[in-house]
Design a protein around this motif. Structure first.
Motif, short mmCIF file in Angstrom:
data_model
loop_
_atom_site.label_atom_id
_atom_site.label_comp_id
_atom_site.label_asym_id
_atom_site.label_seq_id
_atom_site.Cartn_x
_atom_site.Cartn_y
_atom_site.Cartn_z
N THR A 106 0.81 -1.22 0.00
CA THR A 106 0.00 0.00 0.00
C THR A 106 0.84 1.27 0.00
OG1 THR A 106 -1.62 -1.23 1.31
CG2 THR A 106 -1.94 1.12 1.20
N GLY A 107 2.13 1.15 0.28
CA GLY A 107 2.96 2.32 0.52
C GLY A 107 2.93 3.37 -0.57
N GLY A 108 3.03 2.95 -1.82
CA GLY A 108 3.04 3.91 -2.92
C GLY A 108 1.74 4.67 -3.04
N TYR A 109 0.63 3.99 -2.76
CA TYR A 109 -0.67 4.65 -2.84
C TYR A 109 -0.82 5.70 -1.73
CZ TYR A 109 -1.73 0.75 -5.92
OH TYR A 109 -1.70 -0.16 -6.95
N LEU A 110 -0.27 5.41 -0.55
CA LEU A 110 -0.35 6.37 0.55
C LEU A 110 0.44 7.64 0.23
CD1 LEU A 110 0.01 3.95 3.60
CD2 LEU A 110 -2.09 4.93 2.64
N VAL A 111 1.60 7.47 -0.39
CA VAL A 111 2.36 8.63 -0.86
C VAL A 111 1.54 9.39 -1.90
CG1 VAL A 111 4.43 9.36 -2.13
CG2 VAL A 111 4.60 7.60 -0.35
N GLY A 112 0.92 8.64 -2.80
CA GLY A 112 0.08 9.27 -3.83
C GLY A 112 -1.10 10.03 -3.25
N PHE A 113 -1.68 9.52 -2.16
CA PHE A 113 -2.78 10.23 -1.51
C PHE A 113 -2.36 11.65 -1.14
CE2 PHE A 113 -5.19 6.35 0.45
CZ PHE A 113 -5.59 5.98 -0.82
N PHE A 114 -1.19 11.77 -0.53
CA PHE A 114 -0.71 13.08 -0.09
C PHE A 114 -0.44 13.99 -1.29
CE2 PHE A 114 2.89 15.86 1.24
CZ PHE A 114 2.18 16.64 2.15
N ALA A 115 0.23 13.47 -2.30
CA ALA A 115 0.53 14.27 -3.49
C ALA A 115 -0.74 14.72 -4.20
CB ALA A 115 1.41 13.46 -4.45
N ALA A 116 -1.72 13.82 -4.32
CA ALA A 116 -2.97 14.16 -5.00
C ALA A 116 -3.75 15.21 -4.22
CB ALA A 116 -3.81 12.90 -5.18
N THR A 117 -3.71 15.13 -2.90
CA THR A 117 -4.39 16.14 -2.08
C THR A 117 -3.81 17.52 -2.32
OG1 THR A 117 -4.87 14.50 -0.37
CG2 THR A 117 -4.98 16.81 0.28
N LEU A 118 -2.48 17.61 -2.37
CA LEU A 118 -1.83 18.90 -2.63
C LEU A 118 -2.21 19.43 -4.01
CD1 LEU A 118 1.78 18.32 -1.22
CD2 LEU A 118 -0.20 19.32 -0.08
N LEU A 119 -2.23 18.56 -5.01
CA LEU A 119 -2.58 19.00 -6.37
C LEU A 119 -4.01 19.50 -6.43
CD1 LEU A 119 -1.94 19.27 -9.40
CD2 LEU A 119 -2.80 16.93 -9.66
N LEU A 120 -4.95 18.73 -5.90
CA LEU A 120 -6.36 19.15 -5.94
C LEU A 120 -6.56 20.44 -5.17
CD1 LEU A 120 -8.93 17.77 -7.25
CD2 LEU A 120 -6.83 16.42 -7.28
N GLY A 121 -5.84 20.60 -4.06
CA GLY A 121 -5.94 21.83 -3.29
C GLY A 121 -5.44 23.03 -4.07
N ALA A 122 -4.31 22.86 -4.77
CA ALA A 122 -3.76 23.95 -5.56
C ALA A 122 -4.70 24.33 -6.71
CB ALA A 122 -2.39 23.56 -6.10
N LEU A 123 -5.26 23.33 -7.37
CA LEU A 123 -6.16 23.61 -8.48
C LEU A 123 -7.48 24.22 -8.01
CD1 LEU A 123 -5.54 20.45 -10.70
CD2 LEU A 123 -4.64 22.77 -11.02
N ALA A 124 -7.97 23.78 -6.85
CA ALA A 124 -9.21 24.36 -6.31
C ALA A 124 -9.01 25.83 -5.97
CB ALA A 124 -9.65 23.58 -5.07
N ARG A 125 -7.82 26.21 -5.50
CA ARG A 125 -7.52 27.62 -5.23
C ARG A 125 -7.59 28.46 -6.50
NH1 ARG A 125 -8.39 29.33 -0.23
NH2 ARG A 125 -7.41 27.99 1.32
N ARG A 126 -7.46 27.82 -7.63
CA ARG A 126 -7.55 28.52 -8.92
C ARG A 126 -8.94 28.38 -9.54
NH1 ARG A 126 -2.56 27.17 -7.75
NH2 ARG A 126 -0.80 28.37 -8.57
N GLY A 127 -9.86 27.80 -8.78
CA GLY A 127 -11.24 27.73 -9.23
C GLY A 127 -11.59 26.54 -10.10
N TRP A 128 -10.69 25.56 -10.19
CA TRP A 128 -10.96 24.43 -11.07
C TRP A 128 -12.11 23.57 -10.58
CZ3 TRP A 128 -7.05 21.79 -14.61
CH2 TRP A 128 -6.21 22.74 -15.22
N ASP A 129 -12.39 23.60 -9.29
CA ASP A 129 -13.49 22.77 -8.76
C ASP A 129 -14.86 23.37 -9.03
OD1 ASP A 129 -12.89 24.87 -7.00
OD2 ASP A 129 -13.76 23.81 -5.30
#
Length: 202
Positions: A106-129
């Motif tokens: 599961t380790g790689g997916y857990l790292v991916g969870f964190f990276a994906a959260t940062l990306l979605l957060g950055a894009l949401a700040r730009r109104g993508w959501d």
């Protein structure tokens, strides 16, 4: 003159203007997010070809709703709780837990969870959501950030013994139908929530 990009995420609509109230509400959102991650990891929904959890949906939604900083902190809190040995992951148990479990398949997916959260957060700040098409792109990118390190780490552990075809089937293709469904839900949900926010959406 170009229209300024939106800077608010959904969580900002609930945060208090006062410093004390702001931190209390951030703490509440943090606790709510961690609880949602644990619940989503442990509840399996009947689906084809395998039962699904809603964890990737919750991970990406926390990023989009909370933004990079609060979303990232929430994921780190969740991972820290798991590292301390609490049974908070999808397949963790009384026998498999903590750092030893996290370094497994599961380790790689857990790292991916964190990276994906940062990306979605950055894009949401730009109104993508706020727009279905952009949210679709954001969700696809977030899913890629989860599955690429997940599959690569799984391959590092098992490809020599099982082969890459097995790794791709077990670590990716089996989950595609469920992930498409969850992405579709998020693509519809977030723009709808912003429309409901009305005048507060600025």
């Amino acid at each position: 003159m170009a229209t300024p990009q939106p800077t608010r995420v959904l969580a900002d609509l609930w945060l208090s203007e006062t410093a004390e109230g702001l931190w209390l509400r951030r703490a509440a959102l943090f606790a709510l997010g961690v609880a949602a991650l644990v619940i989503a990891a442990k509840i399996k929904v009947p689906f084809w070809p395998v039962p699904m959890t809603m964890q990737t949906f919750v991970v990406l939604s926390i990023g989009a709703a909370y933004g990079m900083r609060l979303g990232g902190a929430t994921l780190l809190g969740y991972l820290a709780i798991g590292a301390l040995g609490f049974d908070v992951f999808t397949s963790s148990s009384a026998e498999a837990y903590g750092l030893a479990y996290m370094m497994g398949g599961t380790g790689g997916y857990l790292v991916g969870f964190f990276a994906a959260t940062l990306l979605l957060g950055a894009l949401a700040r730009r109104g993508w959501d706020r727009h279905p098409a952009r949210m679709a792109i954001a969700m696809l990118a977030g899913q890629a950030l989860i599955f690429v390190p997940g599959v690569l780490w799984l391959g590092h552990l098992y490809a020599d013994a099982q082969g890459w075809a097995w790794v791709l089937e077990v670590g990716f293709t089996t989950f595609v139908p469920a992930e498409v469904l969850k992405m579709g839900l998020a693509i519809l949900l977030f723009p709808a929530l912003w429309r409901l926010a009305g005048p507060a959406r600025g």
